[in-house]
Design an enzyme around this catalytic site. Structure first.
Site, PDB file in Angstrom:
ATOM      1  N   ASN A 158       0.824  -1.206   0.000  1.00  0.00           N
ATOM      2  CA  ASN A 158       0.000   0.000   0.000  1.00  0.00           C
ATOM      3  C   ASN A 158       0.862   1.260   0.000  1.00  0.00           C
ATOM      4  O   ASN A 158       1.958   1.267   0.554  1.00  0.00           O
ATOM      5  CB  ASN A 158      -0.936   0.010   1.227  1.00  0.00           C
ATOM      6  CG  ASN A 158      -1.822  -1.219   1.262  1.00  0.00           C
ATOM      7  OD1 ASN A 158      -2.052  -1.857   0.233  1.00  0.00           O
ATOM      8  ND2 ASN A 158      -2.280  -1.585   2.438  1.00  0.00           N
ATOM      9  N   ILE A 159       0.333   2.294  -0.634  1.00  0.00           N
ATOM     10  CA  ILE A 159       1.087   3.559  -0.741  1.00  0.00           C
ATOM     11  C   ILE A 159       0.445   4.651   0.116  1.00  0.00           C
ATOM     12  O   ILE A 159       0.780   5.812   0.021  1.00  0.00           O
ATOM     13  CB  ILE A 159       1.120   4.021  -2.225  1.00  0.00           C
ATOM     14  CG1 ILE A 159      -0.310   4.225  -2.766  1.00  0.00           C
ATOM     15  CG2 ILE A 159       1.887   3.030  -3.079  1.00  0.00           C
ATOM     16  CD1 ILE A 159      -0.358   4.826  -4.163  1.00  0.00           C
TER      17      ILE A 159
ATOM     18  N   HIS B 224       5.801  -0.814  -2.788  1.00  0.00           N
ATOM     19  CA  HIS B 224       5.335  -0.076  -3.973  1.00  0.00           C
ATOM     20  C   HIS B 224       5.497   1.418  -3.773  1.00  0.00           C
ATOM     21  O   HIS B 224       4.870   2.218  -4.451  1.00  0.00           O
ATOM     22  CB  HIS B 224       3.876  -0.432  -4.287  1.00  0.00           C
ATOM     23  CG  HIS B 224       3.736  -1.868  -4.720  1.00  0.00           C
ATOM     24  ND1 HIS B 224       2.530  -2.506  -4.820  1.00  0.00           N
ATOM     25  CD2 HIS B 224       4.658  -2.802  -5.051  1.00  0.00           C
ATOM     26  CE1 HIS B 224       2.708  -3.754  -5.210  1.00  0.00           C
ATOM     27  NE2 HIS B 224       4.000  -3.961  -5.347  1.00  0.00           N
TER      28      HIS B 224
ATOM     29  N   CYS C 194       4.083  21.803 -11.991  1.00  0.00           N
ATOM     30  CA  CYS C 194       5.222  22.234 -11.160  1.00  0.00           C
ATOM     31  C   CYS C 194       5.190  23.752 -10.948  1.00  0.00           C
ATOM     32  O   CYS C 194       5.008  24.509 -11.903  1.00  0.00           O
ATOM     33  CB  CYS C 194       6.514  21.824 -11.886  1.00  0.00           C
ATOM     34  SG  CYS C 194       7.989  22.400 -11.051  1.00  0.00           S
TER      35      CYS C 194
ATOM     36  N   SER D 276      -4.754 -10.005  -2.542  1.00  0.00           N
ATOM     37  CA  SER D 276      -5.176 -11.096  -3.437  1.00  0.00           C
ATOM     38  C   SER D 276      -3.944 -11.834  -3.961  1.00  0.00           C
ATOM     39  O   SER D 276      -4.066 -12.826  -4.678  1.00  0.00           O
ATOM     40  CB  SER D 276      -5.972 -10.516  -4.611  1.00  0.00           C
ATOM     41  OG  SER D 276      -5.127  -9.662  -5.382  1.00  0.00           O
TER      42      SER D 276
ATOM     43  N   ALA E 133     -10.792 -10.940   3.181  1.00  0.00           N
ATOM     44  CA  ALA E 133     -12.263 -10.957   3.093  1.00  0.00           C
ATOM     45  C   ALA E 133     -12.741 -12.101   2.211  1.00  0.00           C
ATOM     46  O   ALA E 133     -13.772 -12.707   2.454  1.00  0.00           O
ATOM     47  CB  ALA E 133     -12.761  -9.623   2.550  1.00  0.00           C
TER      48      ALA E 133
HETATM   49  N1  APR Z   1     -10.365  -7.026   5.310  1.00  0.00           N
HETATM   50  C1  APR Z   1      -9.543  -7.977   4.794  1.00  0.00           C
HETATM   51  N2  APR Z   1      -9.409  -8.208   3.470  1.00  0.00           N
HETATM   52  C2  APR Z   1     -10.134  -7.437   2.633  1.00  0.00           C
HETATM   53  C3  APR Z   1     -11.022  -6.424   3.088  1.00  0.00           C
HETATM   54  C4  APR Z   1     -11.114  -6.239   4.499  1.00  0.00           C
HETATM   55  N3  APR Z   1     -11.927  -5.303   5.036  1.00  0.00           N
HETATM   56  N4  APR Z   1     -11.604  -5.838   2.005  1.00  0.00           N
HETATM   57  C5  APR Z   1     -11.092  -6.463   0.916  1.00  0.00           C
HETATM   58  N5  APR Z   1     -10.224  -7.426   1.282  1.00  0.00           N
HETATM   59  C6  APR Z   1      -9.423  -8.316   0.439  1.00  0.00           C
HETATM   60  C7  APR Z   1     -10.070  -8.712  -0.868  1.00  0.00           C
HETATM   61  O1  APR Z   1     -10.782  -9.928  -0.683  1.00  0.00           O
HETATM   62  C8  APR Z   1      -8.862  -8.905  -1.786  1.00  0.00           C
HETATM   63  O2  APR Z   1      -8.471 -10.270  -1.856  1.00  0.00           O
HETATM   64  O3  APR Z   1      -8.256  -7.594   0.093  1.00  0.00           O
HETATM   65  C9  APR Z   1      -7.743  -8.096  -1.131  1.00  0.00           C
HETATM   66  C10 APR Z   1      -7.307  -6.909  -1.963  1.00  0.00           C
HETATM   67  O4  APR Z   1      -6.747  -7.400  -3.144  1.00  0.00           O
HETATM   68  P1  APR Z   1      -6.311  -6.349  -4.267  1.00  0.00           P
HETATM   69  O5  APR Z   1      -7.383  -5.355  -4.464  1.00  0.00           O
HETATM   70  O6  APR Z   1      -5.814  -7.159  -5.429  1.00  0.00           O
HETATM   71  O7  APR Z   1      -5.105  -5.552  -3.597  1.00  0.00           O
HETATM   72  P2  APR Z   1      -3.586  -5.981  -3.481  1.00  0.00           P
HETATM   73  O8  APR Z   1      -3.458  -7.458  -3.299  1.00  0.00           O
HETATM   74  O9  APR Z   1      -2.973  -5.100  -2.470  1.00  0.00           O
HETATM   75  O10 APR Z   1      -2.999  -5.564  -4.941  1.00  0.00           O
HETATM   76  C11 APR Z   1      -1.599  -5.657  -5.093  1.00  0.00           C
HETATM   77  O11 APR Z   1      -1.797  -4.625  -7.264  1.00  0.00           O
HETATM   78  O12 APR Z   1      -2.828  -3.015  -8.465  1.00  0.00           O
HETATM   79  C12 APR Z   1      -1.652  -3.346  -7.876  1.00  0.00           C
HETATM   80  O13 APR Z   1       0.015  -1.936  -7.022  1.00  0.00           O
HETATM   81  C13 APR Z   1      -1.301  -2.352  -6.804  1.00  0.00           C
HETATM   82  O14 APR Z   1      -0.395  -2.729  -4.608  1.00  0.00           O
HETATM   83  C14 APR Z   1      -1.395  -3.153  -5.522  1.00  0.00           C
HETATM   84  C15 APR Z   1      -1.123  -4.571  -6.014  1.00  0.00           C
HETATM   85 ZN    ZN Z   2       9.512  21.489 -12.499  1.00  0.00          ZN
END
Ligand code: APR
Ligand code: ZN
Length: 245
Positions: free
Chosen positions: A100-101, A117, A148, A191, A216
């Protein structure tokens, strides 16, 4: 003994626990996740708004996306972030590796956070090299005119990893070291679909760690885990911390 009890027991008996988080840990801070039913990638094309090519073609598309991702929510840490910080204060969690950012782990008090990231903390003008802090950028995003102050270039690039860019080598190496040292590795809200980041839990497993998943929804990688708990991290993590205490 139910999954939360089993997870709490593993964590309480751990020597070196490491937490690995994705967008799901910030979902209860009202930051949208990327995948899943109302995921950002349903509303935005990652190629256009989150790839380095897309950014160089049209930086404005990224900043519109950034407003949706972070700004609109004025996000604050949720109970899940605080629970992770508490486990670090208790000397149990030694590091948080995050995709996460949003900076919410640090805001909740976590000290050792490896941002694979990057983060939105600083933004650099690719034209004249001037660096801005996130607060300088926030009102620019509000007006929709992110340019800028120095040279009015629109190419203000945040220090995040865009698709097509490589991860910060030093942070990745540290994250891999932490995974290798861990004897309990807790994945929260990811995920596990984006590489090389998603390979880190495998490295922990290969190094003999016990793996706990708090998510989740089911993921394609659940089979890797010793304990899988489906639900909201903001509800589950505080329960685990109470039991660990
Ligand atoms: N509690 C726990 N898990 C949750 C909740 C919650 N309240 N809400 C959603 N989730 C779960 C979803 O089920 C899903 O599997 O969080 C997961 C989020 O998955 P993604 O949206 O794919 O996020 P992430 O795994 O962080 O993505 C990785 O992909 O798009 C790029 O750079 C971006 O850092 C990101 C990377
Ligand atoms: Zn500049």
């Amino acid at each position: 003994m139910d999954a939360i009890d089993r997870a709490a027991k593993m964590i309480a008996n751990s020597r070196y626990a490491v937490v690995f988080t994705g967008a799901g840990v910030s979902a209860e801070s009202r930051i949208p996740t990327f995948r899943g039913e109302n995921g950002l990638w349903r509303r935005f094309d990652p190629e256009e708004v989150a790839s380095i090519d897309g950014f160089m073609r049209n930086p404005k598309a990224f900043w519109t996306f950034a407003k949706e991702l972070i700004l609109k929510t004025k996000a604050e840490p949720n109970a899940g972030h605080y629970a992770i910080a508490e486990l670090e204060r208790m000397g149990i969690v030694k590091a948080v590796i995050t995709q996460n950012i949003d900076g919410l782990h640090q805001k909740a008090g976590s000290k050792r956070v490896l941002e694979l990231h990057g983060s939105l903390k600083f933004v650099d003008c690719l034209n004249c090299g001037r660096t801005f802090g996130w607060n300088d950028i926030i009102d620019k995003i509000e007006t929709g005119n992110v340019a800028c102050d120095e040279c009015s270039s629109p190419y203000l690039k945040p220090r995040i990893v865009f698709f097509g860019e490589s991860l910060p080598k030093d942070v990745l190496r540290e994250a891999i070291d932490e995974a290798k040292r861990s004897d309990v590795f807790i994945v929260v809200g990811s995920s596990l679909q984006v590489y090389p980041t998603a390979s880190i839990p495998f490295i922990a497993k290969d190094s003999g760690a016990k793996l706990i998943m708090i998510n989740a929804d089911p993921t394609e990688k659940d089979w890797l885990f010793d304990v899988v708990i489906y639900g909201k991290s903001g509800e589950i993590l505080p329960k685990i911390v109470e039991k660990v205490k």
